[in-house]
Design an enzyme around this catalytic site. Structure first.
Site, mmCIF file in Angstrom:
data_model
loop_
_atom_site.group_PDB
_atom_site.id
_atom_site.type_symbol
_atom_site.label_atom_id
_atom_site.label_comp_id
_atom_site.label_asym_id
_atom_site.label_seq_id
_atom_site.Cartn_x
_atom_site.Cartn_y
_atom_site.Cartn_z
ATOM 1 N N THR A 135 43.811 -40.467 77.142
ATOM 2 C CA THR A 135 42.767 -41.049 77.993
ATOM 3 C C THR A 135 41.661 -40.035 78.288
ATOM 4 O O THR A 135 41.918 -38.823 78.327
ATOM 5 C CB THR A 135 43.403 -41.522 79.319
ATOM 6 O OG1 THR A 135 42.391 -41.722 80.290
ATOM 7 C CG2 THR A 135 44.380 -40.506 79.890
ATOM 8 N N ASP A 136 40.464 -40.550 78.556
ATOM 9 C CA ASP A 136 39.358 -39.661 78.948
ATOM 10 C C ASP A 136 39.638 -38.980 80.294
ATOM 11 O O ASP A 136 39.008 -37.985 80.638
ATOM 12 C CB ASP A 136 38.024 -40.425 79.002
ATOM 13 C CG ASP A 136 38.008 -41.606 79.980
ATOM 14 O OD1 ASP A 136 39.064 -41.901 80.591
ATOM 15 O OD2 ASP A 136 36.942 -42.237 80.116
ATOM 16 N N GLU A 137 40.615 -39.527 81.044
ATOM 17 C CA GLU A 137 40.874 -38.983 82.389
ATOM 18 C C GLU A 137 41.421 -37.555 82.342
ATOM 19 O O GLU A 137 41.393 -36.860 83.361
ATOM 20 C CB GLU A 137 41.823 -39.915 83.158
ATOM 21 C CG GLU A 137 41.251 -41.305 83.268
ATOM 22 C CD GLU A 137 41.995 -42.242 84.226
ATOM 23 O OE1 GLU A 137 42.635 -41.758 85.162
ATOM 24 O OE2 GLU A 137 41.902 -43.456 84.013
ATOM 25 N N TYR A 160 48.803 -39.086 87.285
ATOM 26 C CA TYR A 160 48.745 -39.821 86.008
ATOM 27 C C TYR A 160 48.020 -39.008 84.945
ATOM 28 O O TYR A 160 48.564 -38.730 83.876
ATOM 29 C CB TYR A 160 48.045 -41.177 86.195
ATOM 30 C CG TYR A 160 47.567 -41.788 84.891
ATOM 31 C CD1 TYR A 160 48.470 -42.219 83.935
ATOM 32 C CD2 TYR A 160 46.194 -41.894 84.595
ATOM 33 C CE1 TYR A 160 48.043 -42.759 82.720
ATOM 34 C CE2 TYR A 160 45.756 -42.431 83.398
ATOM 35 C CZ TYR A 160 46.683 -42.866 82.460
ATOM 36 O OH TYR A 160 46.246 -43.384 81.254
ATOM 37 N N LYS A 164 49.330 -37.160 81.432
ATOM 38 C CA LYS A 164 48.771 -37.447 80.107
ATOM 39 C C LYS A 164 48.232 -36.165 79.462
ATOM 40 O O LYS A 164 48.374 -35.957 78.258
ATOM 41 C CB LYS A 164 47.652 -38.493 80.202
ATOM 42 C CG LYS A 164 48.091 -39.888 80.620
ATOM 43 C CD LYS A 164 49.006 -40.574 79.633
ATOM 44 C CE LYS A 164 48.316 -40.983 78.353
ATOM 45 N NZ LYS A 164 49.261 -41.742 77.460
HETATM 46 P P1 NAD Z 1 50.433 -50.624 80.274
HETATM 47 O O1 NAD Z 1 50.941 -50.056 81.563
HETATM 48 O O2 NAD Z 1 49.849 -51.989 80.257
HETATM 49 O O3 NAD Z 1 51.622 -50.629 79.213
HETATM 50 C C1 NAD Z 1 52.543 -49.590 79.076
HETATM 51 C C2 NAD Z 1 53.738 -50.097 78.279
HETATM 52 O O4 NAD Z 1 54.646 -48.983 78.104
HETATM 53 C C3 NAD Z 1 54.523 -51.203 78.987
HETATM 54 O O5 NAD Z 1 54.828 -52.227 78.067
HETATM 55 C C4 NAD Z 1 55.790 -50.504 79.459
HETATM 56 O O6 NAD Z 1 56.917 -51.365 79.535
HETATM 57 C C5 NAD Z 1 55.962 -49.431 78.388
HETATM 58 N N1 NAD Z 1 56.737 -48.283 78.859
HETATM 59 C C6 NAD Z 1 56.600 -47.614 80.032
HETATM 60 N N2 NAD Z 1 57.510 -46.627 80.114
HETATM 61 C C7 NAD Z 1 58.222 -46.650 78.947
HETATM 62 C C8 NAD Z 1 59.273 -45.864 78.423
HETATM 63 N N3 NAD Z 1 59.797 -44.847 79.127
HETATM 64 N N4 NAD Z 1 59.764 -46.152 77.200
HETATM 65 C C9 NAD Z 1 59.256 -47.200 76.488
HETATM 66 N N5 NAD Z 1 58.271 -47.987 76.938
HETATM 67 C C10 NAD Z 1 57.749 -47.719 78.153
HETATM 68 O O7 NAD Z 1 49.431 -49.554 79.716
HETATM 69 P P2 NAD Z 1 48.132 -49.745 78.809
HETATM 70 O O8 NAD Z 1 46.952 -49.953 79.675
HETATM 71 O O9 NAD Z 1 48.433 -50.692 77.717
HETATM 72 O O10 NAD Z 1 47.992 -48.279 78.199
HETATM 73 C C11 NAD Z 1 48.638 -47.919 76.992
HETATM 74 C C12 NAD Z 1 48.359 -46.464 76.692
HETATM 75 O O11 NAD Z 1 46.963 -46.246 76.591
HETATM 76 C C13 NAD Z 1 48.849 -45.515 77.776
HETATM 77 O O12 NAD Z 1 49.390 -44.386 77.150
HETATM 78 C C14 NAD Z 1 47.594 -45.169 78.549
HETATM 79 O O13 NAD Z 1 47.697 -43.880 79.107
HETATM 80 C C15 NAD Z 1 46.547 -45.217 77.463
HETATM 81 N N6 NAD Z 1 45.174 -45.553 77.906
HETATM 82 C C16 NAD Z 1 44.957 -46.671 78.661
HETATM 83 C C17 NAD Z 1 43.652 -46.997 79.030
HETATM 84 C C18 NAD Z 1 43.355 -48.253 79.823
HETATM 85 O O14 NAD Z 1 42.212 -48.434 80.235
HETATM 86 N N7 NAD Z 1 44.302 -49.135 80.045
HETATM 87 C C19 NAD Z 1 42.588 -46.176 78.645
HETATM 88 C C20 NAD Z 1 42.853 -45.038 77.878
HETATM 89 C C21 NAD Z 1 44.156 -44.757 77.511
HETATM 90 P P1 TYD Z 2 41.619 -48.619 87.460
HETATM 91 O O1 TYD Z 2 41.546 -49.943 86.786
HETATM 92 O O2 TYD Z 2 42.827 -48.321 88.290
HETATM 93 O O3 TYD Z 2 41.424 -47.517 86.326
HETATM 94 P P2 TYD Z 2 41.240 -45.895 86.466
HETATM 95 O O4 TYD Z 2 41.426 -45.497 87.864
HETATM 96 O O5 TYD Z 2 42.337 -45.397 85.590
HETATM 97 O O6 TYD Z 2 39.877 -45.614 85.967
HETATM 98 O O7 TYD Z 2 40.360 -48.435 88.394
HETATM 99 C C1 TYD Z 2 39.043 -48.482 87.877
HETATM 100 C C2 TYD Z 2 38.090 -48.121 89.006
HETATM 101 O O8 TYD Z 2 38.154 -49.156 90.002
HETATM 102 C C3 TYD Z 2 38.463 -46.842 89.725
HETATM 103 O O9 TYD Z 2 37.254 -46.152 90.091
HETATM 104 C C4 TYD Z 2 39.176 -47.302 90.975
HETATM 105 C C5 TYD Z 2 38.515 -48.631 91.280
HETATM 106 N N1 TYD Z 2 39.394 -49.624 91.938
HETATM 107 C C6 TYD Z 2 38.970 -50.251 93.120
HETATM 108 O O10 TYD Z 2 37.876 -49.987 93.632
HETATM 109 N N2 TYD Z 2 39.796 -51.170 93.692
HETATM 110 C C7 TYD Z 2 41.017 -51.496 93.185
HETATM 111 O O11 TYD Z 2 41.743 -52.325 93.781
HETATM 112 C C8 TYD Z 2 41.443 -50.850 91.971
HETATM 113 C C9 TYD Z 2 42.775 -51.162 91.354
HETATM 114 C C10 TYD Z 2 40.581 -49.929 91.377
#
Ligand code: NAD
Ligand code: TYD
Length: 351
Positions: A135-137, A160, A164
């Site tokens: 992630t960019d985070e 988190y 990562k």
């Molecule tokens: P999500 O929380 O929707 O899904 C995570 C999945 O991983 C779930 O199906 C969960 O059951 C599974 N999981 C959790 N712990 C596990 C374990 N110990 N063993 C096997 N499976 C397990 O997450 P997402 O939003 O789909 O993100 C997927 C990946 O992409 C993550 O690694 C996250 O850090 C990365 N990512 C997400 C975003 C975003 O905006 N959602 C952006 C950049 C990177």
């Molecule tokens: P989020 O979807 O949790 O992603 P991330 O924190 O990983 O970027 O949140 C996106 C942005 O929205 C973040 O600045 C936090 C804000 N946010 C709210 O203002 N209210 C909410 O209830 C949530 C879940 C997030």
């Protein structure tokens, strides 16, 4: 035929990726999905493909070395794509421990098993690739200007993002030390179908549908760079096929928005769809601890080196997303009526 081991494939991005890959490659690929099915894992996300002959699901924890070993013994795996993670910043602030277990120890376990099966006397088997979905985070937070490049130092803040970042470093160590063929992708915030409604965009849509207040942290001026999930899938597929081993690739949407803009945009879009919603649902609540101000990705490298381009702009992506949630209220309600509500009450009643 290439065999993919996808971890976390029942989550938001993983399930979109599996569907994207089957749409694109049809019978040419074999996919094994390993997912622990935490609160965020949902097999409903995979209904469209669950009966395919070239798909297998294993309910398994990526920390379980013994059982991962069994899977590697049965299947000759070509690509590992590690999506499995605890992914919600707010939950990591409440309790970091599972983030350390899954995101760091789980990643290292997966790397080690992969190395065991791919290593040869003189290096690694040909045409293998391990992709760490990051992630960019991990880069921390930006001020008003500037962008994260792959050279930006890691400076994560939340439990988190720090878990990562740690996973990225251990993945890099497998390249630097053993020359294991890995890539790390660092993507900005994704949105689209099947996203769990604890994350910002589906939370807003869900609350509007259910006429609930929309919690905006602090002044709502924090900025995120939003990318439609299918564009992320395109980028990952490119990295698997064309990425140079050992390299990191940033993936961004070039689409920065303040949180409050997103809320107002969704309310307006839902109004246009005939929903009876108004901005009076907006409630500014206590800010997130250590809330990162701004994320913005420079995607020059993946564009120039791998030919990546986003295909779905924000308006189109948001329309597709909003329509998906409106057409899949059953999917949403199943989550909102279940355990998620306990978390919601516990978390937001304090704010
Ligand atoms: P999500 O929380 O929707 O899904 C995570 C999945 O991983 C779930 O199906 C969960 O059951 C599974 N999981 C959790 N712990 C596990 C374990 N110990 N063993 C096997 N499976 C397990 O997450 P997402 O939003 O789909 O993100 C997927 C990946 O992409 C993550 O690694 C996250 O850090 C990365 N990512 C997400 C975003 C975003 O905006 N959602 C952006 C950049 C990177
Ligand atoms: P989020 O979807 O949790 O992603 P991330 O924190 O990983 O970027 O949140 C996106 C942005 O929205 C973040 O600045 C936090 C804000 N946010 C709210 O203002 N209210 C909410 O209830 C949530 C879940 C997030």
């Amino acid at each position: 035929m290439k065999t993919y081991l996808i971890t976390g494939g029942a989550g938001f991005i993983g399930s979109n990726f599996i569907q994207y890959m089957f749409n694109k490659y049809k019978e040419e690929i074999f996919i094994i999905n390993v997912d622990k099915l935490t609160y965020a894992g949902n097999l409903d996300n995979l209904k469209k493909i669950e009966n395919l002959n070239n798909y297998r699901f294993f309910r398994e924890d990526i920390c379980n070395e013994k059982n991962l070993d069994k899977i590697f013994k049965i299947y000759d795996i070509d690509y590992v794509v590690n999506f499995a993670a605890e992914s919600h910043v707010d939950r990591s602030i409440e309790d970091p421990s599972i983030f350390v277990k899954t995101n760091i120890l789980g990643t290292q376990t997966l790397l080690e098993i992969t190395k065991k099966y791919w290593k040869t006397k003189n290096g690694f088997k040909e045409e293998k690739k391990y992709i760490q979905i990051s992630t960019d985070e991990v880069y921390g937070s930006l001020g008003e200007s500037g962008y994260f490049t792959e050279k930006t130092p890691i400076d994560s803040h939340s439990p988190y993002s720090s878990s990562k970042a740690s996973a990225d470093l251990i993945t890099k160590a497998y390249y630097d030390t053993y020359k294991m063929p890995i890539n790390i992708t660092r993507c900005s915030n994704n949105y689209g179908p099947y996203q769990f409604p604890e994350k910002f965009i589906p939370l807003i849509i869900s609350n509007c549908i259910n006429n609930k207040q929309i919690p905006v942290y602090g002044n709502g001026k924090n900025v995120r760079d939003w990318l439609y999930v299918e564009d992320h899938c395109v980028a990952i597929d490119l990295v698997i096929n064309k990425g140079i081993a050992g390299q990191v690739y940033n993936i961004g949407g070039n689409n920065e928005k303040r949180n409050i803009e997103i809320v107002k945009y969704i309310i307006c879009a839902l109004k246009n769809k005939g929903l009876n919603v108004d901005e009076d649902l907006i409630r500014h609540v206590e800010d997130r601890q250590g809330h990162d101000r701004r994320y913005a990705i420079d995607s020059t490298k993946i564009k120039a080196e791998l030919g990546f381009n986003t295909l779905i702009d924000f308006n189109k992506g948001m329309l597709k997303t909003i329509e998906w949630y409106l057409n899949n209220k059953e999917w949403l309600n199943k989550i909102v009526n279940g355990n998620y509500m306990n978390y919601y009450e516990k978390f937001y009643s304090k704010r």
